[in-house]
Design a protein around this motif. Sequence first.
Motif, mmCIF file in Angstrom:
data_model
loop_
_atom_site.group_PDB
_atom_site.id
_atom_site.type_symbol
_atom_site.label_atom_id
_atom_site.label_comp_id
_atom_site.label_asym_id
_atom_site.label_seq_id
_atom_site.Cartn_x
_atom_site.Cartn_y
_atom_site.Cartn_z
ATOM 1 N N GLU A 44 0.816 -1.226 0.000
ATOM 2 C CA GLU A 44 0.000 0.000 0.000
ATOM 3 C C GLU A 44 0.844 1.268 0.000
ATOM 4 O OE1 GLU A 44 -3.281 0.633 -0.448
ATOM 5 O OE2 GLU A 44 -3.326 -1.490 -0.971
ATOM 6 N N SER A 45 2.017 1.244 0.610
ATOM 7 C CA SER A 45 2.846 2.454 0.615
ATOM 8 C C SER A 45 3.279 2.807 -0.814
ATOM 9 C CB SER A 45 4.067 2.289 1.532
ATOM 10 O OG SER A 45 4.947 1.305 1.027
ATOM 11 N N THR A 46 3.498 1.788 -1.640
ATOM 12 C CA THR A 46 3.853 2.049 -3.037
ATOM 13 C C THR A 46 2.663 2.629 -3.791
ATOM 14 O OG1 THR A 46 5.365 0.161 -2.930
ATOM 15 C CG2 THR A 46 4.897 1.059 -5.106
ATOM 16 N N VAL A 47 1.457 2.152 -3.474
ATOM 17 C CA VAL A 47 0.248 2.694 -4.099
ATOM 18 C C VAL A 47 0.149 4.189 -3.792
ATOM 19 C CG1 VAL A 47 -2.285 2.668 -4.100
ATOM 20 C CG2 VAL A 47 -1.007 0.505 -4.090
ATOM 21 N N ARG A 48 0.311 4.568 -2.523
ATOM 22 C CA ARG A 48 0.213 5.984 -2.141
ATOM 23 C C ARG A 48 1.290 6.817 -2.840
ATOM 24 N NH1 ARG A 48 -0.577 3.477 2.692
ATOM 25 N NH2 ARG A 48 1.540 3.902 3.365
ATOM 26 N N ARG A 49 2.515 6.313 -2.869
ATOM 27 C CA ARG A 49 3.616 7.047 -3.490
ATOM 28 C C ARG A 49 3.372 7.204 -4.995
ATOM 29 N NH1 ARG A 49 8.857 7.842 -1.375
ATOM 30 N NH2 ARG A 49 10.385 8.380 -2.958
ATOM 31 N N LEU A 50 2.932 6.144 -5.647
ATOM 32 C CA LEU A 50 2.705 6.206 -7.087
ATOM 33 C C LEU A 50 1.532 7.121 -7.425
ATOM 34 C CD1 LEU A 50 3.613 5.319 -9.863
ATOM 35 C CD2 LEU A 50 2.280 3.219 -9.559
ATOM 36 N N ARG A 51 0.501 7.125 -6.612
ATOM 37 C CA ARG A 51 -0.609 8.060 -6.837
ATOM 38 C C ARG A 51 -0.126 9.502 -6.698
ATOM 39 N NH1 ARG A 51 -5.205 4.742 -3.552
ATOM 40 N NH2 ARG A 51 -5.830 3.406 -5.274
ATOM 41 N N PHE A 52 0.731 9.755 -5.720
ATOM 42 C CA PHE A 52 1.301 11.089 -5.559
ATOM 43 C C PHE A 52 2.067 11.482 -6.824
ATOM 44 C CE2 PHE A 52 4.935 13.755 -4.720
ATOM 45 C CZ PHE A 52 4.352 14.844 -4.107
ATOM 46 N N ILE A 53 2.912 10.578 -7.303
ATOM 47 C CA ILE A 53 3.715 10.863 -8.497
ATOM 48 C C ILE A 53 2.797 11.128 -9.689
ATOM 49 C CG2 ILE A 53 5.351 9.877 -10.155
ATOM 50 C CD1 ILE A 53 6.525 8.277 -7.722
ATOM 51 N N ARG A 54 1.790 10.274 -9.886
ATOM 52 C CA ARG A 54 0.865 10.452 -11.006
ATOM 53 C C ARG A 54 0.166 11.809 -10.921
ATOM 54 N NH1 ARG A 54 -4.131 7.372 -10.218
ATOM 55 N NH2 ARG A 54 -4.632 9.325 -9.224
ATOM 56 N N ASN A 55 -0.344 12.143 -9.734
ATOM 57 C CA ASN A 55 -1.040 13.422 -9.580
ATOM 58 C C ASN A 55 -0.106 14.603 -9.807
ATOM 59 O OD1 ASN A 55 -3.488 12.178 -9.030
ATOM 60 N ND2 ASN A 55 -3.136 12.163 -6.829
#
Length: 140
Positions: A44-55
Amino acid sequence: MRPFAIGTLSEQTGVKIPTIRFYESIGLLPAPERTQTNRRTYDESTVRRLRFIRNARELGFEVEAIRSLLDLADNPGKPREEVDAAARDHLADIDDRIARLTRLRSEVQVLADPRPSGQAGGERLLQALSDHDLSHHETC
């Protein structure tokens, strides 16, 4: 939650698999854990980080600016002066982007308004986009 594969990470974030691998290769995402069969696994930490990067990318931030923001998030013990300076830099960049988008919106609004008789749409488009400098003078 159990670790999951790259396909699941892609589905949860809306980021394509080659892009995820690219972000790993340039260090925006940490190297993933690997199974015994050498498959990447994520949490899940990767999901949050990747969503941040995408946004951040969707908002127009360049990779180095995102790297800087992630560094701030990853190192909460950084000296306050460094954090403040980085925050001010990013705020100035955001303000600049808002100003440029506001100018662009005004120009597009001109194009969307009914044309005065006799002025062709192509001429009006050329005039509207050539009358104002909407560019950013630094590298975006």
